[in-house]
Each structure stands twice: as C-alpha cells, then as structure tokens.
Design a protein around this motif. Structure first.
Motif, PDB file in Angstrom:
ATOM      1  N   VAL A 127       0.850  -1.186   0.000  1.00  0.00           N
ATOM      2  CA  VAL A 127       0.000   0.000   0.000  1.00  0.00           C
ATOM      3  C   VAL A 127       0.888   1.239   0.000  1.00  0.00           C
ATOM      4  O   VAL A 127       1.880   1.298   0.722  1.00  0.00           O
ATOM      5  N   GLY A 128       0.529   2.199  -0.837  1.00  0.00           N
ATOM      6  CA  GLY A 128       1.307   3.431  -0.900  1.00  0.00           C
ATOM      7  C   GLY A 128       0.580   4.441  -1.771  1.00  0.00           C
ATOM      8  O   GLY A 128      -0.616   4.292  -2.024  1.00  0.00           O
ATOM      9  N   ILE A 129       1.305   5.434  -2.239  1.00  0.00           N
ATOM     10  CA  ILE A 129       0.690   6.449  -3.100  1.00  0.00           C
ATOM     11  C   ILE A 129       0.396   5.812  -4.447  1.00  0.00           C
ATOM     12  O   ILE A 129       1.300   5.319  -5.130  1.00  0.00           O
ATOM     13  N   ASN A 130      -0.880   5.778  -4.815  1.00  0.00           N
ATOM     14  CA  ASN A 130      -1.303   5.126  -6.061  1.00  0.00           C
ATOM     15  C   ASN A 130      -0.988   3.638  -6.091  1.00  0.00           C
ATOM     16  O   ASN A 130      -0.844   3.049  -7.166  1.00  0.00           O
ATOM     17  N   ALA A 131      -0.854   3.032  -4.952  1.00  0.00           N
ATOM     18  CA  ALA A 131      -0.623   1.591  -4.865  1.00  0.00           C
ATOM     19  C   ALA A 131      -1.561   1.008  -3.813  1.00  0.00           C
ATOM     20  O   ALA A 131      -1.539   1.490  -2.693  1.00  0.00           O
ATOM     21  N   PRO A 132      -2.384   0.013  -4.151  1.00  0.00           N
ATOM     22  CA  PRO A 132      -2.606  -0.549  -5.480  1.00  0.00           C
ATOM     23  C   PRO A 132      -3.113   0.516  -6.467  1.00  0.00           C
ATOM     24  O   PRO A 132      -3.534   1.592  -6.045  1.00  0.00           O
ATOM     25  N   TYR A 133      -3.089   0.191  -7.746  1.00  0.00           N
ATOM     26  CA  TYR A 133      -3.535   1.121  -8.765  1.00  0.00           C
ATOM     27  C   TYR A 133      -4.966   0.782  -9.181  1.00  0.00           C
ATOM     28  O   TYR A 133      -5.282  -0.371  -9.432  1.00  0.00           O
ATOM     29  N   PHE A 134      -5.825   1.810  -9.217  1.00  0.00           N
ATOM     30  CA  PHE A 134      -7.249   1.571  -9.509  1.00  0.00           C
ATOM     31  C   PHE A 134      -7.709   2.276 -10.785  1.00  0.00           C
ATOM     32  O   PHE A 134      -7.371   3.443 -11.017  1.00  0.00           O
ATOM     33  N   HIS A 135      -8.491   1.557 -11.588  1.00  0.00           N
ATOM     34  CA  HIS A 135      -9.242   2.162 -12.689  1.00  0.00           C
ATOM     35  C   HIS A 135     -10.718   1.915 -12.380  1.00  0.00           C
ATOM     36  O   HIS A 135     -11.118   0.753 -12.299  1.00  0.00           O
ATOM     37  N   PHE A 136     -11.471   2.987 -12.205  1.00  0.00           N
ATOM     38  CA  PHE A 136     -12.908   2.814 -11.949  1.00  0.00           C
ATOM     39  C   PHE A 136     -13.734   3.180 -13.177  1.00  0.00           C
ATOM     40  O   PHE A 136     -13.402   4.124 -13.906  1.00  0.00           O
ATOM     41  N   HIS A 137     -14.813   2.417 -13.393  1.00  0.00           N
ATOM     42  CA  HIS A 137     -15.772   2.744 -14.450  1.00  0.00           C
ATOM     43  C   HIS A 137     -17.160   2.550 -13.867  1.00  0.00           C
ATOM     44  O   HIS A 137     -17.380   1.629 -13.086  1.00  0.00           O
ATOM     45  N   GLN A 138     -18.060   3.401 -14.302  1.00  0.00           N
ATOM     46  CA  GLN A 138     -19.458   3.207 -13.892  1.00  0.00           C
ATOM     47  C   GLN A 138     -20.156   2.432 -14.994  1.00  0.00           C
ATOM     48  O   GLN A 138     -19.846   2.627 -16.170  1.00  0.00           O
ATOM     49  N   TRP A 139     -21.034   1.546 -14.604  1.00  0.00           N
ATOM     50  CA  TRP A 139     -21.807   0.849 -15.641  1.00  0.00           C
ATOM     51  C   TRP A 139     -23.254   0.684 -15.220  1.00  0.00           C
ATOM     52  O   TRP A 139     -23.605   0.953 -14.076  1.00  0.00           O
ATOM     53  N   ASP A 140     -24.099   0.231 -16.171  1.00  0.00           N
ATOM     54  CA  ASP A 140     -25.545   0.178 -15.934  1.00  0.00           C
ATOM     55  C   ASP A 140     -25.991  -1.067 -15.176  1.00  0.00           C
ATOM     56  O   ASP A 140     -27.113  -1.154 -14.727  1.00  0.00           O
ATOM     57  N   LYS A 141     -25.108  -2.059 -15.049  1.00  0.00           N
ATOM     58  CA  LYS A 141     -25.508  -3.294 -14.383  1.00  0.00           C
ATOM     59  C   LYS A 141     -25.639  -3.074 -12.875  1.00  0.00           C
ATOM     60  O   LYS A 141     -25.037  -2.176 -12.317  1.00  0.00           O
ATOM     61  N   GLY A 142     -26.386  -3.971 -12.225  1.00  0.00           N
ATOM     62  CA  GLY A 142     -26.583  -3.855 -10.781  1.00  0.00           C
ATOM     63  C   GLY A 142     -25.502  -4.566  -9.988  1.00  0.00           C
ATOM     64  O   GLY A 142     -25.589  -4.669  -8.765  1.00  0.00           O
ATOM     65  N   GLU A 143     -24.481  -5.112 -10.653  1.00  0.00           N
ATOM     66  CA  GLU A 143     -23.433  -5.860  -9.957  1.00  0.00           C
ATOM     67  C   GLU A 143     -22.088  -5.137 -10.056  1.00  0.00           C
ATOM     68  O   GLU A 143     -21.903  -4.275 -10.914  1.00  0.00           O
ATOM     69  N   VAL A 144     -21.187  -5.529  -9.154  1.00  0.00           N
ATOM     70  CA  VAL A 144     -19.837  -4.951  -9.173  1.00  0.00           C
ATOM     71  C   VAL A 144     -18.905  -5.970  -9.807  1.00  0.00           C
ATOM     72  O   VAL A 144     -18.905  -7.146  -9.431  1.00  0.00           O
ATOM     73  N   ARG A 145     -18.121  -5.525 -10.771  1.00  0.00           N
ATOM     74  CA  ARG A 145     -17.125  -6.413 -11.371  1.00  0.00           C
ATOM     75  C   ARG A 145     -15.731  -5.888 -11.033  1.00  0.00           C
ATOM     76  O   ARG A 145     -15.428  -4.722 -11.279  1.00  0.00           O
ATOM     77  N   VAL A 146     -14.913  -6.763 -10.448  1.00  0.00           N
ATOM     78  CA  VAL A 146     -13.546  -6.387 -10.091  1.00  0.00           C
ATOM     79  C   VAL A 146     -12.591  -7.255 -10.897  1.00  0.00           C
ATOM     80  O   VAL A 146     -12.597  -8.482 -10.759  1.00  0.00           O
ATOM     81  N   ARG A 147     -11.841  -6.616 -11.765  1.00  0.00           N
ATOM     82  CA  ARG A 147     -10.847  -7.364 -12.528  1.00  0.00           C
ATOM     83  C   ARG A 147      -9.469  -6.984 -12.000  1.00  0.00           C
ATOM     84  O   ARG A 147      -9.156  -5.811 -11.862  1.00  0.00           O
ATOM     85  N   LEU A 148      -8.675  -8.012 -11.659  1.00  0.00           N
ATOM     86  CA  LEU A 148      -7.361  -7.785 -11.058  1.00  0.00           C
ATOM     87  C   LEU A 148      -6.276  -8.368 -11.949  1.00  0.00           C
ATOM     88  O   LEU A 148      -6.400  -9.491 -12.433  1.00  0.00           O
ATOM     89  N   MET A 149      -5.228  -7.585 -12.135  1.00  0.00           N
ATOM     90  CA  MET A 149      -4.053  -8.063 -12.860  1.00  0.00           C
ATOM     91  C   MET A 149      -2.849  -7.904 -11.941  1.00  0.00           C
ATOM     92  O   MET A 149      -2.705  -6.876 -11.290  1.00  0.00           O
ATOM     93  N   LEU A 150      -2.018  -8.958 -11.859  1.00  0.00           N
ATOM     94  CA  LEU A 150      -0.740  -8.837 -11.152  1.00  0.00           C
ATOM     95  C   LEU A 150       0.332  -8.784 -12.227  1.00  0.00           C
ATOM     96  O   LEU A 150       0.482  -9.724 -12.989  1.00  0.00           O
TER      97      LEU A 150
END
Lengths: 288, 192
Positions: free
Chosen positions: A116-139
């Motif tokens: 954990v740190g400044i900009n760590a982890p790195y996040f890209h957020f998008h809003q969408w019309d679905k009622g669910e949350v999708r989290v895609r993770l890349m290492l």
C-alpha cells in the motif's frame, strides 16, 4: 459475506492459481518442443511449478507484481469504499505471503512493506448500468513491465510508417529487444492510436481477454494471428533459450488518434499471466 | 544431469559447458541491485566467507518468518540479471565467486569476468518461484534485511538439487549471444 476476505481470496487466487486458458496454452507449447531440448525442459519446469503453486497455495512467481484493479461500479456506489477495503486486503495478503511487498517510495527508497502506498494498489474505476460490481485484477511483474514500450510512428530504425505495416514492424522490433528480459513466452497487449497515456492504457486492458480471443474487427483479428505467427518465427523460445513458442498470443486494440500523432504501445505479459475476475451480485461473490 | 555441490573448485567449474543441466546443492547467497552496489562501493567483509567458491543468486524472494524466529522461503524464482551487468564481473573476482544464477543472461563484461576468474552463469526458470523455493532447505542467516528490505537483502540459504542450465561458461561461450544473433537475422528478414 466478508468483503475484505473476499478480496484477500481474489489476491490469493491471482498469485497462486494460473487460469486454465494460460495453462492449456503452456501445455500445448510444451508438446510442440523437441524431446531433450532446453525449451522442453523449461516448459516442464513451468508446468510443474504451476501445479505446485496451486497445490501449496503459494505464489507461482515471487514477483507478485503491481496490483492493478479495474472496477466496474453500479450508479451510486462509492469508489472510496472499495479502495479502503482493498488496501486492507492487500495488507493482509502480504502478511500471508500471497504477495511480496512491492510498493517502494521512489524518493526515500523505502518499501512500505504491505503493498500500500501512493497510487498503490492502482485503480481504474468505471461506472456501468448493471446492478453488480465487477472487479478485474491483474498482477504484473516488474521484469515484464520493464520491456513494455511505446513507439511514435514513423520510426526510422525499422522503417516503420504510419500504417498497419509500420505497426507490425515495431512490434517485431520490440519482441526482439525483449528477449531474455520478460520471461517468455509472453503475451502482447497492443494499443494503436490515442495519446501517450491512453495508448498504454488500451494495451494493458487487452490482457483481460482470454487467450485465443480475436478482435471483432476482422482485419485486426487477421493481423493478430499473422503477428503471432511471425513472432514465433523468431525462435527466441521460452526464457530466450530458443524454441517454437516465443509468444502465446497477441491482442490488439485501436482508438482514434490526433492527426499529428501515431503511438503504438506494447505491453508485455510474462508466461505467468495472472489475472482474475470477481463479481459481487446480490451479496454473493463469484470468481472467474 | 550434473550434480554439483558448493564449494566448487575452479577446476570443476571450468569443466561446465553451455547447455549443461545442473542440480546445485549447498550454501548460496541471494543478492540483487542494492547488494551488488554495496559489494562494489564498500566491499564489505561480512559476506566474504559465504561467497568464497560459492554462488550468487539473483533473487528477491518471498520469505516467511516462522513462530520460532526462523525463516522459510515461500516463492523464490530468479530476477533479471542484466541489471547487475556493471557490477558482476568485479564482484565475481573480488569475492572469488564460482557462479551466478539468474535469468535472461548477461553481456560481454560478465562473460569476460567468468573467463578471467573461473565462474559460470546458471540460468534458472523465471517465474518458477514455488518450485525453486521447495529446493531451499534452510535459511542460514540474513544480512541487511532492515536496511534493504526483504527482496534486496543478502539471504544465505542452503539449497538441494536446485535445477539450472549453464547458458554462459568460463570459455567465452554464451547461449544468449547465439540466440540474439539468430533472432536478429530473422527479425531483419521479417521487417524487410
């Protein structure tokens, strides 16, 4: 549902459990190599390592990478809520040795010790019309990130002009230069067009595609396949030992560019192609 | 398959050729960027006895501290070696090292150093973190853990049958140079 623990589990899976599309591609690559060759020995070691990592629940590679999250949120959900929980989960996953501490302050040189740190982890957020949350993770490991590159066409050294033929030339150049550095066989994410930032962003997002997936644009789909063939003719092979598989796949995306610019971003993913998706729906968590 | 045990004599290391598959056992030391910089700038003596006729491993491991205070390696594949190219040959000769384990190979300066001081480059499989950690039987001690952090510290470890392939030998041969040359020719033809 304990959301923090669900994220710890997402991180654990990403670090220790290689997705079936990648494992199958590595098995096929193993079968293609000559018996007794160093290349075959490398693939055998890789596959054995993948199996052990899954069984022991330990990271397949000690470089568990930068944590890059792409999160799609329904309208009304708060980003901050997810950022805070994921930071706690990253700290716990580091304590449990699912992750190596990989967040270093570039000014002081100090490793934060918990990812954990400044900009760590790195996040890209998008809003969408679905009622669910999708989290895609890349290492994404540091060695493979270091061989990522961005070309500005025209590019003189390989006579690459501002067209698809020019794009092809710089990609071949990049893979030639990456040998021995990115843990081949790699998978390429290519972003054509956009500005400096969005070209890299587009190239990295390609890594959420499954191996074998083709661009819906027929011309680009054919371009992906012919590039894959050409790159495998380089015979760089696994770990750069020589061999029939230099890349597992090539994913290309494009976007409109400014008339004066033509960028090609090339992101390189090592054979330990680690990405997982988690969906939160009606209070339940699903992993893919 | 050749079985080698640390300490390794100069005579034995000079027998190895590019392409040899080796299972390595004995006490070796992890060292990467900060450690190499230190070994050149300050030439510390604390690591000397562990490096003599031994092997340096380019690795930033994931390590677990056990309840009794001892350490275990959890995942420990090789890191990219080329970052140590400016230092490696001098480190090998200064500390009388017989081999370096890493990935990606190294260039001319290191190849010269291997020849001059009697050492080889062993290639481990990049990304094979769990498999290699299983061959680490014991963590003997660690130096510079606080100062450098876990990935950059000097971990002195005992390994058993650590699988590696010789890709640069002490006679001036390098598999990496060969592949670079061949793939360079193909790339030129493809780009034409």
């Amino acid at each position: 549902m304990d959301l923090k623990q669900s994220f710890v589990e997402l991180l654990r899976r990403a670090a220790t459990d290689l997705s079936p599309d990648v494992e199958n591609a590595l098995k096929q690559a193993h079968d293609r190599e000559e018996d007794g060759s160093p290349a075959k020995a490398v693939f055998r070691t890789i596959l054995e390592n993948v199996r052990l990592a899954r069984e022991q629940s330990t990271p397949m590679c000690q470089d568990t990478g930068s944590l890059i999250f792409y999160i799609d949120l329904p309208v009304g959900e708060k980003e901050e809520y997810y950022i805070n929980i994921i930071k706690e989960a990253a700290e716990e996953a580091t304590k449990k040795q699912y992750l190596r501490p990989n967040a270093v302050n570039p000014i002081t040189g100090k490793n934060s010790g918990n990812n954990v740190g400044i900009n760590a982890p790195y996040f890209h957020f998008h809003q969408w019309d679905k009622g669910e949350v999708r989290v895609r993770l890349m290492l994404k490991g540091g060695g493979s990130e270091n061989v990522g590159t961005q070309y500005k066409l025209p590019y003189g050294p390989v006579h690459a002009g501002r067209d698809l033929a020019g794009v092809r030339k710089v990609i071949i150049d990049a893979v030639y230069k990456a040998q021995g550095l990115g843990c081949a066989p790699g998978t390429l994410g290519i972003g054509i067009g956009g500005d400096r930032v969005t070209s890299y962003a587009l190239s990295k997002e390609q890594f959420f595609r499954k191996l074998g997936d083709r661009n819906p644009d027929k011309e680009i789909a054919e371009f992906e396949l012919s590039l894959k063939d050409d790159l495998n003719k380089l015979n760089i092979g696994p770990m750069g030992f020589g061999g029939k598989t230099t890349v597992l796949d090539v994913f290309v995306g494009y976007q409109h560019r400014h008339p004066a610019t033509f960028y090609v971003a090339i992101s390189y993913m090592c054979w330990a192609f680690r990405r997982k998706t988690m969906t939160i729906k009606n209070g339940e968590v699903y992993y893919d | 398959m050749i079985k080698l045990k640390v300490p390794i004599s100069e005579q034995d290391i000079r027998k190895l050729k590019v392409g040899d598959e080796v299972l390595l056992s004995g006490t070796i030391v992890t060292a990467r960027d900060q450690a190499h910089k230190l070994m050149i700038e300050e030439k510390p003596d604390f690591i000397r006895e562990y490096l003599k006729e031994s092997v340096i491993y380019h690795c930033g491991p994931i390590v677990k501290k056990n309840d009794d205070g001892s350490w275990s390696f959890v995942s420990a594949g090789p890191t990219t070696s080329i970052r140590e190219e400016p230092y490696q040959a001098d480190v090998i000769c200064e500390y009388n090292v017989r081999g370096v384990i890493g990935k990606g190979g190294m260039r001319e300066k290191t190849l010269e150093g291997l020849k001059k001081c009697g050492a080889v480059y062993f290639h481990a499989v990049g990304g094979a973190g769990t498999l290699i950690a299983n061959s680490v039987k014991k963590v003997k001690t660690v130096f510079k853990l606080e100062e450098f952090g876990s990935p950059e510290a000097f971990w002195v470890i005992e390994v058993e049958d650590f699988p590696v392939i010789v890709t640069m030998d002490s006679h001036g041969n390098s598999l990496h140079e060969k592949i670079l040359e061949q793939s360079g020719k193909t790339a030129e033809e493809l780009i034409k």
